[in-house]
Enzyme design. Structure first.
Site, PDB file in Angstrom:
ATOM      1  N   ASP A 168       0.799  -1.218   0.000  1.00  0.00           N
ATOM      2  CA  ASP A 168       0.000   0.000   0.000  1.00  0.00           C
ATOM      3  C   ASP A 168       0.842   1.283   0.000  1.00  0.00           C
ATOM      4  OD1 ASP A 168      -1.185  -2.343   1.106  1.00  0.00           O
ATOM      5  OD2 ASP A 168      -2.821  -1.172   1.965  1.00  0.00           O
ATOM      6  N   GLU A 202      -4.202   1.849  -2.726  1.00  0.00           N
ATOM      7  CA  GLU A 202      -5.452   2.303  -2.092  1.00  0.00           C
ATOM      8  C   GLU A 202      -5.309   3.488  -1.143  1.00  0.00           C
ATOM      9  OE1 GLU A 202      -7.509   0.022   0.769  1.00  0.00           O
ATOM     10  OE2 GLU A 202      -5.807  -0.004   2.124  1.00  0.00           O
ATOM     11  N   ASN A 203      -4.099   3.770  -0.677  1.00  0.00           N
ATOM     12  CA  ASN A 203      -3.903   4.871   0.277  1.00  0.00           C
ATOM     13  C   ASN A 203      -3.059   6.008  -0.292  1.00  0.00           C
ATOM     14  OD1 ASN A 203      -3.466   2.072   2.085  1.00  0.00           O
ATOM     15  ND2 ASN A 203      -5.097   3.437   2.762  1.00  0.00           N
ATOM     16  N   HIS A 233     -10.318   1.120   0.602  1.00  0.00           N
ATOM     17  CA  HIS A 233     -10.338   2.555   0.285  1.00  0.00           C
ATOM     18  C   HIS A 233     -10.552   2.840  -1.209  1.00  0.00           C
ATOM     19  CE1 HIS A 233      -9.435   3.943   4.300  1.00  0.00           C
ATOM     20  NE2 HIS A 233      -8.462   3.051   4.397  1.00  0.00           N
ATOM     21  N   HIS A 283      -6.406  -8.505   0.264  1.00  0.00           N
ATOM     22  CA  HIS A 283      -6.450  -7.318   1.119  1.00  0.00           C
ATOM     23  C   HIS A 283      -7.285  -7.628   2.353  1.00  0.00           C
ATOM     24  CE1 HIS A 283      -5.682  -3.022   1.437  1.00  0.00           C
ATOM     25  NE2 HIS A 283      -6.884  -2.906   1.976  1.00  0.00           N
ATOM     26  N   HIS A 295      -2.930  -4.392   3.420  1.00  0.00           N
ATOM     27  CA  HIS A 295      -3.886  -3.701   4.304  1.00  0.00           C
ATOM     28  C   HIS A 295      -3.356  -3.389   5.699  1.00  0.00           C
ATOM     29  CE1 HIS A 295      -7.676  -2.298   6.053  1.00  0.00           C
ATOM     30  NE2 HIS A 295      -7.574  -3.197   6.995  1.00  0.00           N
ATOM     31  N   HIS A 327      -0.271  -2.726   6.517  1.00  0.00           N
ATOM     32  CA  HIS A 327       0.785  -1.725   6.365  1.00  0.00           C
ATOM     33  C   HIS A 327       2.060  -2.047   7.125  1.00  0.00           C
ATOM     34  CE1 HIS A 327      -2.071   1.754   4.926  1.00  0.00           C
ATOM     35  NE2 HIS A 327      -2.348   0.599   4.355  1.00  0.00           N
TER      36      HIS A 327
HETATM   37 FE   LIG Z   1      -3.941   0.172   2.997  1.00  0.00          FE
HETATM   38 FE   LIG Z   2      -6.912  -1.316   3.362  1.00  0.00          FE
END
Ligand SMILES: [Fe+2]
Ligand SMILES: [Fe+2]
Length: 271
Positions: free
Chosen positions: A8, A39-40, A68, A153, A178, A180
């Protein structure tokens, strides 16, 4: 096939690290296929179309998403026409975009990239296991495609391991995203699928999963919403996993972590 997966991307520091480091890293690793979870990327929440374009310009072949996916609404029309950005496969029927992409490399080899999302401690969704099995029934690893990679994820390591073992021998790589934080359980499962519970993020690790530590910690102390969370803006560590596969079987022959830049201990694959 030589496959690089990066976790991510969080905020500007993550985006800047991708643009600054990925082009040379791709050459150094002689990567044939590069996949990034985006996604981030947009301030910690979602992915802007311009940010996806920057990832492709830096060398990504596909960008995956997660919970996200729709935080940046501009992505909704974009994902309908940009097939290289994929969202979880098990979103409800009729959701824009696709949960997978069948990529043809410049040399003609084909790779299937899948994004699926877990359900433990996550939003209620369709079954990711059955959705993945149904998709895989249309592809044959080592025959119709030389590689199959899934970004799973999910929050719970148990669900990630269950997913990895369920598809062991039918995919080249199952990698979690997800949380991180990179896990050190990278391995080739008994059936030949490379696996790592979480790739980690591409972001500043002087943070709470990529977000400013003061704001994030205050929420735990006060149980009040407080101000909007801001991404941490220190130098990012690029985190992910590198896999080499045998094109004849599509199974992994090696898997090693990659960590470059920023605060985490550095790791360079020697495959
Ligand atoms: Fe994430
Ligand atoms: Fe996530």
């Amino acid at each position: 096939m030589r496959i690089l997966f990066l976790g991510d991307v969080v905020g500007r520091s993550g985006r800047d690290a991708i643009s600054a480091l990925l082009p040379a890293l791709k050459l150094e690793l002689r990567a044939d296929l590069v996949i990034i979870n985006g996604e981030n990327a947009s301030h910690g929440f979602g992915l802007g179309p311009d940010m996806a374009e920057a990832m492709f310009a830096a060398g990504a072949d596909a960008v995956t998403l997660g919970n996200h996916s729709w935080d940046r609404r501009e992505l909704i029309p974009y994902i309908a026409q940009e097939k290289r950005v994929i969202r979880p496969l098990n979103f409800p029927p009729g959701t824009p975009g696709a949960g997978f992409i069948d990529i043809v490399l410049a040399d003609g080899r084909r790779a299937l990239v899948i994004n699926a999302m877990g359900r433990l401690y996550m939003d209620a969704l369709d079954d990711p296991f059955r959705a993945t099995a149904e998709l895989l029934s249309r592809y044959k690893l080592g025959a119709s495609v030389q590689a199959i990679v899934a970004d799973f994820h999910a929050e719970a390591t148990s669900e990630k391991l269950a997913y990895g073992h369920s598809f062991d021998g039918t995919m080249s790589l199952v990698v979690g995203t997800h949380t991180h934080v990179p896990t050190s359980d990278h391995q080739i499962l008994p059936g030949g699928t490379a696996y790592q519970s979480d790739a980690g993020m591409c972001g500043d690790y002087d943070s709470v999963i990529g977000m400013s530590k003061q704001g994030a910690a205050a929420r735990f102390w006060t149980k009040m919403p407080g101000e909007r969370m801001q991404p941490a803006d220190g130098e990012a560590t690029l985190c992910g996993v590198f896999v080499v596969t045998d094109d004849k079987t599509g199974l992994a022959t090696g898997v090693e972590p990659i960590r470059r830049g920023g605060r985490l201990s550095q790791a360079t694959p020697v495959l």
